[in-house]
Each structure stands twice: as structure tokens, then as C-alpha cells.
Scaffold this motif. Structure first.
Motif, PDB file in Angstrom:
ATOM      1  N   MET A  91       0.760  -1.187   0.061  1.00 35.50           N
ATOM      2  CA  MET A  91      -0.049   0.068   0.015  1.00 35.50           C
ATOM      3  C   MET A  91       0.850   1.521   0.221  1.00 35.50           C
ATOM      4  SD  MET A  91      -2.949  -0.917   2.662  1.00 35.50           S
ATOM      5  CE  MET A  91      -4.639  -1.692   2.141  1.00 35.50           C
ATOM      6  N   SER A  92       0.412   2.370  -0.667  1.00 36.87           N
ATOM      7  CA  SER A  92       0.894   3.477  -0.439  1.00 36.87           C
ATOM      8  C   SER A  92       0.573   4.044   0.854  1.00 36.87           C
ATOM      9  CB  SER A  92       0.482   4.533  -1.466  1.00 36.87           C
ATOM     10  OG  SER A  92      -0.960   5.013  -1.519  1.00 36.87           O
ATOM     11  N   PHE A  93       1.336   5.170   1.128  1.00 37.24           N
ATOM     12  CA  PHE A  93       0.849   5.867   2.602  1.00 37.24           C
ATOM     13  C   PHE A  93      -0.441   6.286   2.593  1.00 37.24           C
ATOM     14  CE2 PHE A  93       0.355   9.663   5.014  1.00 37.24           C
ATOM     15  CZ  PHE A  93       0.730   9.387   6.299  1.00 37.24           C
ATOM     16  N   GLU A  94      -1.141   6.922   1.362  1.00 34.65           N
ATOM     17  CA  GLU A  94      -2.404   7.442   1.301  1.00 34.65           C
ATOM     18  C   GLU A  94      -3.330   6.107   1.440  1.00 34.65           C
ATOM     19  OE1 GLU A  94       0.315  10.394  -0.123  1.00 34.65           O
ATOM     20  OE2 GLU A  94      -0.029   8.197  -0.689  1.00 34.65           O
ATOM     21  N   GLU A  95      -3.361   5.241   0.941  1.00 31.71           N
ATOM     22  CA  GLU A  95      -3.936   4.004   0.986  1.00 31.71           C
ATOM     23  C   GLU A  95      -4.243   3.542   2.357  1.00 31.71           C
ATOM     24  OE1 GLU A  95      -3.627   1.685  -3.343  1.00 31.71           O
ATOM     25  OE2 GLU A  95      -1.990   1.571  -2.074  1.00 31.71           O
ATOM     26  N   ALA A 102      -6.077   5.859   4.809  1.00 30.64           N
ATOM     27  CA  ALA A 102      -7.386   6.020   4.469  1.00 30.64           C
ATOM     28  C   ALA A 102      -8.047   4.589   5.032  1.00 30.64           C
ATOM     29  CB  ALA A 102      -7.731   5.902   2.829  1.00 30.64           C
ATOM     30  N   GLU A 103      -7.398   3.533   4.884  1.00 33.70           N
ATOM     31  CA  GLU A 103      -7.845   2.135   5.541  1.00 33.70           C
ATOM     32  C   GLU A 103      -7.847   2.205   6.968  1.00 33.70           C
ATOM     33  OE1 GLU A 103      -7.620  -2.724   5.483  1.00 33.70           O
ATOM     34  OE2 GLU A 103      -6.565  -1.474   3.768  1.00 33.70           O
ATOM     35  N   LEU A 104      -6.624   2.810   7.522  1.00 35.01           N
ATOM     36  CA  LEU A 104      -6.666   2.836   8.868  1.00 35.01           C
ATOM     37  C   LEU A 104      -7.695   3.776   9.611  1.00 35.01           C
ATOM     38  CD1 LEU A 104      -5.091   2.131  11.582  1.00 35.01           C
ATOM     39  CD2 LEU A 104      -3.426   4.367  10.861  1.00 35.01           C
ATOM     40  N   GLU A 105      -8.057   4.903   8.869  1.00 35.09           N
ATOM     41  CA  GLU A 105      -9.113   5.728   9.523  1.00 35.09           C
ATOM     42  C   GLU A 105     -10.507   5.206   9.353  1.00 35.09           C
ATOM     43  OE1 GLU A 105      -8.706   8.987   6.641  1.00 35.09           O
ATOM     44  OE2 GLU A 105      -7.189   9.876   7.756  1.00 35.09           O
ATOM     45  N   LYS A 106     -10.876   4.152   8.504  1.00 36.03           N
ATOM     46  CA  LYS A 106     -11.891   3.416   8.205  1.00 36.03           C
ATOM     47  C   LYS A 106     -12.114   2.442   9.391  1.00 36.03           C
ATOM     48  CE  LYS A 106     -12.512   3.800   3.421  1.00 36.03           C
ATOM     49  NZ  LYS A 106     -12.558   3.202   2.010  1.00 36.03           N
ATOM     50  N   GLY A 129      -5.119  -2.771  11.948  1.00 34.78           N
ATOM     51  CA  GLY A 129      -4.757  -1.587  12.303  1.00 34.78           C
ATOM     52  C   GLY A 129      -3.332  -1.229  12.762  1.00 34.78           C
ATOM     53  N   GLU A 130      -2.779  -1.909  13.658  1.00 38.44           N
ATOM     54  CA  GLU A 130      -1.413  -1.788  13.973  1.00 38.44           C
ATOM     55  C   GLU A 130      -0.428  -1.992  12.873  1.00 38.44           C
ATOM     56  OE1 GLU A 130      -0.032  -1.571  17.033  1.00 38.44           O
ATOM     57  OE2 GLU A 130      -1.803  -0.600  17.535  1.00 38.44           O
ATOM     58  N   ALA A 131      -0.595  -3.043  11.995  1.00 35.96           N
ATOM     59  CA  ALA A 131      -0.095  -3.002  10.829  1.00 35.96           C
ATOM     60  C   ALA A 131       0.121  -1.962   9.858  1.00 35.96           C
ATOM     61  CB  ALA A 131      -0.215  -4.597   9.954  1.00 35.96           C
ATOM     62  N   LEU A 132      -1.033  -1.375   9.793  1.00 37.57           N
ATOM     63  CA  LEU A 132      -1.296  -0.035   8.810  1.00 37.57           C
ATOM     64  C   LEU A 132      -0.461   0.950   9.413  1.00 37.57           C
ATOM     65  CD1 LEU A 132      -5.036  -0.647   8.011  1.00 37.57           C
ATOM     66  CD2 LEU A 132      -3.091  -0.560   6.427  1.00 37.57           C
ATOM     67  N   LYS A 133      -0.670   1.143  10.749  1.00 34.28           N
ATOM     68  CA  LYS A 133      -0.172   2.199  11.463  1.00 34.28           C
ATOM     69  C   LYS A 133       1.644   2.001  11.561  1.00 34.28           C
ATOM     70  CE  LYS A 133       0.507   3.722  16.425  1.00 34.28           C
ATOM     71  NZ  LYS A 133       1.902   3.189  16.931  1.00 34.28           N
ATOM     72  N   ALA A 134       1.928   0.891  11.642  1.00 40.60           N
ATOM     73  CA  ALA A 134       3.522   0.764  11.390  1.00 40.60           C
ATOM     74  C   ALA A 134       4.020   0.983  10.231  1.00 40.60           C
ATOM     75  CB  ALA A 134       3.882  -0.903  11.856  1.00 40.60           C
ATOM     76  N   HIS A 135       3.278   0.620   9.163  1.00 40.15           N
ATOM     77  CA  HIS A 135       3.633   0.909   7.592  1.00 40.15           C
ATOM     78  C   HIS A 135       3.399   2.321   7.298  1.00 40.15           C
ATOM     79  CE1 HIS A 135       3.875   0.234   3.377  1.00 40.15           C
ATOM     80  NE2 HIS A 135       2.823   0.861   3.108  1.00 40.15           N
ATOM     81  N   CYS A 136       2.818   2.802   8.049  1.00 38.44           N
ATOM     82  CA  CYS A 136       2.730   4.373   7.795  1.00 38.44           C
ATOM     83  C   CYS A 136       3.843   5.145   8.378  1.00 38.44           C
ATOM     84  CB  CYS A 136       1.191   5.267   8.310  1.00 38.44           C
ATOM     85  SG  CYS A 136      -0.150   4.732   7.250  1.00 38.44           S
ATOM     86  N   LYS A 138       6.685   4.014   8.889  1.00 34.41           N
ATOM     87  CA  LYS A 138       7.851   3.712   8.118  1.00 34.41           C
ATOM     88  C   LYS A 138       7.984   4.304   6.958  1.00 34.41           C
ATOM     89  CE  LYS A 138       9.922  -0.243   5.684  1.00 34.41           C
ATOM     90  NZ  LYS A 138       9.585  -1.491   5.155  1.00 34.41           N
ATOM     91  N   LYS A 139       6.912   4.773   6.105  1.00 32.93           N
ATOM     92  CA  LYS A 139       6.871   5.690   5.035  1.00 32.93           C
ATOM     93  C   LYS A 139       7.128   7.176   5.394  1.00 32.93           C
ATOM     94  CE  LYS A 139       5.111   2.875   1.660  1.00 32.93           C
ATOM     95  NZ  LYS A 139       5.882   2.783   0.279  1.00 32.93           N
ATOM     96  N   LEU A 140       6.594   7.531   6.506  1.00 32.68           N
ATOM     97  CA  LEU A 140       6.690   8.764   7.032  1.00 32.68           C
ATOM     98  C   LEU A 140       8.152   9.124   7.416  1.00 32.68           C
ATOM     99  CD1 LEU A 140       3.716   9.760   9.172  1.00 32.68           C
ATOM    100  CD2 LEU A 140       4.484  10.914   7.231  1.00 32.68           C
TER     101      LEU A 140
END
Length: 80
Positions: free
Chosen positions: A9-13, A16-20, A42-49, A51-53
Motif C-alpha cells: 500500500m501507498s501511504f495514502e491507501e 485511508a484504510e486505518l481511518e476506516k 490497524g497496528e500493521a497499517l500504523k507501523a507501515h505509515c 515507516k513511510k513517514l
């Protein structure tokens, strides 16, 4: 919830999924087992974001400028 692997996933994707997911969990209308699955995703998405940041911050931090503030190129993040 998307079936796309978090790593692809891109950062934006991912954001968006984390917010949902947060909205779903905050409503409290999700069964316990699904809540656990959503939380883990959600934890995986948070970690990914994060890392991207961090990668983006490192790139930005390495841009060099001249005395006028104009970009002149890039420098290694760790000049050693």
C-alpha cells in the motif's frame, strides 16, 4: 477492509484504510473476533505509515540548500 497486503500500500491507501478501521472500532458494533482482526490490521497499517513517514522525513532532511535557501542537491543522511 482491503485484501491488499499492507506492504504493497501507498501511504495514502494505508492511512485511508486505518481511518476506516478506527471508525468501525469506535462505533463498537463489531463482534469481538472481528474487532481483534481489525485491531491487528490497524497496528500493521500504523507501523507501515510510520515507516513511510520516516523514509520521507529522511529524504527531506538530506536536501541541501545554498545561502539563499535554494535547493542545491542532496547529501547523505549520515555524512560519516
Amino acid at each position: 477492509m482491503s485484501d491488499k497486503p499492507v506492504e504493497q500500500m501507498s501511504f495514502e491507501e494505508a492511512m485511508a484504510e486505518l481511518e476506516k478501521l478506527v471508525v468501525q472500532l469506535e462505533k463498537g458494533e463489531v463482534p469481538l473476533e472481528e474487532s481483534i482482526t481489525l485491531y491487528e490490521r490497524g497496528e500493521a497499517l500504523k507501523a507501515h505509515c510510520e515507516k513511510k513517514l520516516k523514509a520521507a522525513e529522511e529524504k527531506v532532511a538530506t536536501i541541501t540548500t545554498d545561502a539563499s535557501g535554494n535547493p542545491t542537491g542532496t547529501a547523505p543522511l549520515d555524512p560519516q
